[in-house]
Enzyme design. Structure first.
Site, mmCIF file in Angstrom:
data_model
loop_
_atom_site.group_PDB
_atom_site.id
_atom_site.type_symbol
_atom_site.label_atom_id
_atom_site.label_comp_id
_atom_site.label_asym_id
_atom_site.label_seq_id
_atom_site.Cartn_x
_atom_site.Cartn_y
_atom_site.Cartn_z
ATOM 1 N N ILE B 29 -5.095 -3.286 10.334
ATOM 2 C CA ILE B 29 -6.415 -3.213 10.973
ATOM 3 C C ILE B 29 -6.324 -2.384 12.253
ATOM 4 O O ILE B 29 -5.391 -2.503 13.028
ATOM 5 C CB ILE B 29 -6.947 -4.611 11.309
ATOM 6 N N TYR B 51 -3.148 -0.925 2.197
ATOM 7 C CA TYR B 51 -3.922 -1.619 3.233
ATOM 8 C C TYR B 51 -3.685 -3.119 3.089
ATOM 9 O O TYR B 51 -3.463 -3.624 1.983
ATOM 10 C CB TYR B 51 -5.409 -1.275 3.105
ATOM 11 N N GLU B 52 -3.739 -3.824 4.187
ATOM 12 C CA GLU B 52 -3.329 -5.216 4.149
ATOM 13 C C GLU B 52 -4.275 -6.098 3.332
ATOM 14 O O GLU B 52 -3.960 -7.226 3.013
ATOM 15 C CB GLU B 52 -3.157 -5.783 5.560
ATOM 16 N N SER B 53 -5.421 -5.548 2.957
ATOM 17 C CA SER B 53 -6.325 -6.277 2.068
ATOM 18 C C SER B 53 -5.765 -6.384 0.656
ATOM 19 O O SER B 53 -6.360 -7.046 -0.178
ATOM 20 C CB SER B 53 -7.676 -5.574 2.024
ATOM 21 N N GLY B 54 -4.644 -5.748 0.385
ATOM 22 C CA GLY B 54 -4.005 -5.892 -0.912
ATOM 23 C C GLY B 54 -4.040 -4.656 -1.780
ATOM 24 O O GLY B 54 -3.462 -4.638 -2.860
#
Lengths: 287, 257, 287, 257
Positions: B29, B51-54
């Site tokens: 983020i 991205y850390e959302s997967g």
């Protein structure tokens, strides 16, 4: 077995003052309609749990619903601060907000541990960081084989999990696709769960044999709320309303403008208004 | 004919240049996904963005406003649940390069995105760490992009959200970390790298038009300059046009309803 | 990035005498062709890891490839014993076999921990069972929050993981669907990996956004072996050959009949023979 | 007109009858999936069957030979990876009923599927525990089906693979288990249930034609009989025809190539 109910019934029956509640959705499928219903029903003293408290939690905090926030990143993603959350933390308005702060990795592991009925999660976390100095819920555990010292955090086991999903079938099974976040874990970790869905279908039809599905017997209540994730998005239904996220910064900056917006757009509205907001054909009021 | 790069554009371009096609890049983020996507659209088309959302191997046509925009999922090789992302992929050691930004940085590239003032009674409550503490620990190396200024580049951080080189020297190794930590800091004025021994950030390259004095004036500590201080090669027309097209597409998409 | 290679090259380059190797596949997608290649190449002193050692590991053990087996259920599912494994354990033939025995839950957690780069896994396991008395790799860990004592097992981090998957794309990404077992975890936990696939496609095409895919950069070598999971099955390609599982009982019961079968059907054959066995159109010999 | 039930059929039918439509049933390796599927095809169509291979809510038309046959996945609501199955679903407390079989059982319904003889030098090496140790611990309750015989129903187990009621009484509770453990043992001769206090298995129902003496002769300990010993209602024509059809379909499918 999941019970189909109106959103107001589902929230009234399953979310109580003082509960710990995880409203999850990682940018995608944020349960705005259900959160607004909690605000309208005047819930108080909630412990709000969420990896990424954003506009929805800014609203709940600004309306005085929460006494505590457990989180790992609190901001309006891509835009800036959450002004209502900051006002609560920095000035205690409208009431003081206790914070329990973690990293994403710790929160994600804690949900995973909760779903797995473990009391804690072990991770390689927080190395060299200050958070363990200020959060007593960050401890250590020693590997009984290698002697390595790892970070431990308590499992998240909320009283209630609230999520928005794409669709349910008539038996009450729930399908999620796209960015999955921690919603499945949150539901499996919670004592009760409320799921809002875009639609109910006779059958999910052709799908991956490994589709992410919450069986009916893992869900407490399902409410059909088309557009219920607006202004976030529902994969295959409608897009994220980035313009609203940008606009929220000005709305939430001052207490008055925030209160006026909430009165007009939340307190005076209902779940049936979400379809139109999301640009979907409204199917008439649901409440 | 192309108008010259602004300092912010130069920062993004300098960051993009440092990325390689075989990098597996974790974008947290607030991180400069502009740089990652600029690299992908120019010299590093094969770069893997996570991205850390997967979303794994995503190729967005516009820049996401958040780390979980639909565009990221639609263009990804696949999307995994967030616990798996942090457990198997980040902690699992699969990421070669973590990309971080921050509100504040110190001379050892430690970052603060948590609070200004005391933690319990903050003067400014910032968003918090998100993925940063573990991105900083588990990525093979870390790049940081931040615009310079004395409130951002500070002598002492009020709070260490994510560890860079700690107190310098072999501090990371002493804590058991085997990764390299921050290896490059891309600012709007210059590029910094940690000294091989002390790990103190050292200015290695000044952007075109920027001066030593400007860097000093915008740094909360007295910055060191490399003996062989270089000038960052100016932005090429192609870099600028690709970056500006990307921003234009993005602005158009985000202003829509 | 994954390298495309022949199966014999992939095994020669990545599986060494003395390695720990996990050939996984939970009934579905068992990597028979790759296991047979290891037998043909005469690998020795392997530590074989597998939740459900079945016919493939009976073959490796009977051919003297293994010095140790780490497992949780060793049988011919639905049929009976593994006679070659029993002969090794009960009689030391063709060589003694060291056992490290766990439960499925412990093995599955240990793979998960391996993929997550943790040194151990904590689980609620083995309560009241005798296995912890005979396996020193079953220990305890205490929750630093509740004081509860949980079971701990070491993470599985094999030198090599070998799996069979449905398809790869030209970039070397690997797709698995259907019964997933622990294959993804095994590959992510291992230092090196060999994946055999049914076919290579230009593009995976329309698929779930959450399809189980191993990116190219997590795989060491890919070999195209149509039918390579025979007599187990590949979802959407061919069915499990239950008749062969039933027939194996008689083949493996005696040392002589086993040796004769292996000579004829493994030592004298190659990866190219699997397509015909699985009822697929043979594409000529590959080796 | 239908030929009477064989003892094995009677065992399966008695087990099926004990299953309810709202059970979430975990079927381990070697367990009588015949009983679970018979229940599903007769009085409990809504029953949820979960196999440890990860298939949730499966409705096979034929009996799987293994716990991971394609049929299970093809007819399932969804299929999850095996670590998730054991972590979120079994350990997570989502299973109301675990179904186990075994090579040996003792009077407290502890099971052995590991070794006969010493562990390090076994006379017979059995397959091992598989899912059983944690199925026995985490399922709301456990049903066991086993054919009687003095080598199977033994005075003392050489090895406890999965705990039933341990040493009896409140042994499970003392070990921190909150689940009920084995509540019914369906054999080819009778049905047994643990005594409410001592937890020793007690014969509560004899199958049609079976005698107390037969049960005694096929049990390695002296079995107790309930004061109000019942006779198991005979298999109905429907139960038998559905079961026999299921087996016929299965045999046909499995003998194919």
């Amino acid at each position: 077995m999941a019970v189909f109910a109106s959103l107001s019934e589902a929230v009234a029956a399953n979310l109580r003052d003082g509960d710990s509640v995880a409203m999850e959705g990682f940018t995608h499928l944020i349960p705005y309609a259900a959160g607004h219903e909690a605000i309208r029903q005047g819930r108080r003293d909630l412990t709000l749990i969420r990896m990424t408290p954003d506009i929805l939690y800014d609203q709940l905090i600004g309306m005085g619903c929460a006494r505590k926030l457990k989180f790992s990143w609190g901001g309006n993603p891509g835009v800036g601060s959450l002004h209502r959350m900051r006002d609560a933390v920095e000035n205690g308005w409208p009431r003081a907000l206790e914070l329990e702060e973690h990293s994403h990795a710790a929160m994600a592991n804690a949900y995973d541990a909760g779903a797995a009925n473990l009391p804690f999660a072990a991770l390689r976390g927080y190395v060299g960081a200050d958070l363990p100095k200020v959060n007593p819920n960050i401890r250590t555990v020693t590997c009984p084989f290698t002697g390595e010292v790892l970070t431990a955090v308590p499992a998240i086991r909320p009283d209630v999990a609230i999520i928005h999903a794409l669709k349910a079938d008539r038996a009450g099974n729930v399908l999620i696709e796209g960015i999955l976040g921690v919603q499945k874990e949150a539901v499996l970790a919670a004592s009760r769960s409320i799921v809002t869905v875009e639609e109910v279908v006779d059958d999910f039809g052709p799908r991956s044999p490994n589709a992410t599905i919450l069986p009916s017997w893992t869900v407490t209540a399902i409410a059909v709320v088309p557009g219920g994730a607006f202004p976030s998005y529902a994969h295959g239904y409608y897009k994220r309303n980035n313009a609203f996220y940008l606009a929220w910064d000005a709305i939430a900056r001052e207490r008055d403008s925030f209160a006026a917006w909430m009165t007009e757009n939340v307190l005076a509205k209902g779940p049936g208004d979400f379809a139109a907001l999301a640009g979907l054909r409204s199917e008439g009021p649901r409440s | 004919m192309t108008t010259p790069a602004t300092p912010t554009e130069m920062m993004t371009i300098a960051a993009a240049r440092a990325l390689r096609a075989d990098d597996i890049c974790f974008v947290g983020i607030g991180a400069p996904s502009a740089a990652c996507n600029l690299a992908r659209l120019t010299h590093a088309p094969g770069i893997t963005l996570i991205y850390e959302s997967g979303t794994i191997g995503t190729k967005p046509d516009i820049l996401p406003l958040s780390i979980g925009d639909g565009e990221l999922c639609d263009t990804a090789l696949t999307t995994v649940a967030v616990p798996e992302m942090f457990r198997y992929w980040l902690q699992g050691g699969r990421i070669t390069l973590g990309f971080l930004g921050g509100a504040q940085i110190d001379r050892f590239a430690n970052l603060n995105t948590t609070v200004v003032g005391p933690y319990d009674k903050p003067r400014v409550r910032l968003p918090g760490g998100g993925g940063a503490p573990e991105i900083a620990a588990h990525s093979g190396q870390v790049f940081v992009t931040m615009a310079m200024g004395t409130r951002a580049f500070v002598e002492k951080l009020p709070f260490i959200t994510s560890m860079g080189h700690g107190e310098g020297g072999d501090h990371r190794a002493r804590l058991g970390l085997k990764t390299r930590g921050p290896t490059r800091i891309m600012t709007d004025l210059c590029v910094m790298e940690p000294d091989p021994e002390s790990k103190e950030l050292t200015v290695v390259s000044l952007h075109p038009g920027a001066t030593r004095q400007e860097v000093r004036d915008n740094c909360g500590w007295t910055p060191r300059f490399a003996a062989n201080l270089a000038e960052t090669p100016p932005a090429t027309d192609r870099e600028l046009s690709v970056l500006r097209d990307l921003h234009a597409r993005t602005k158009k998409a985000h202003s829509g309803g």
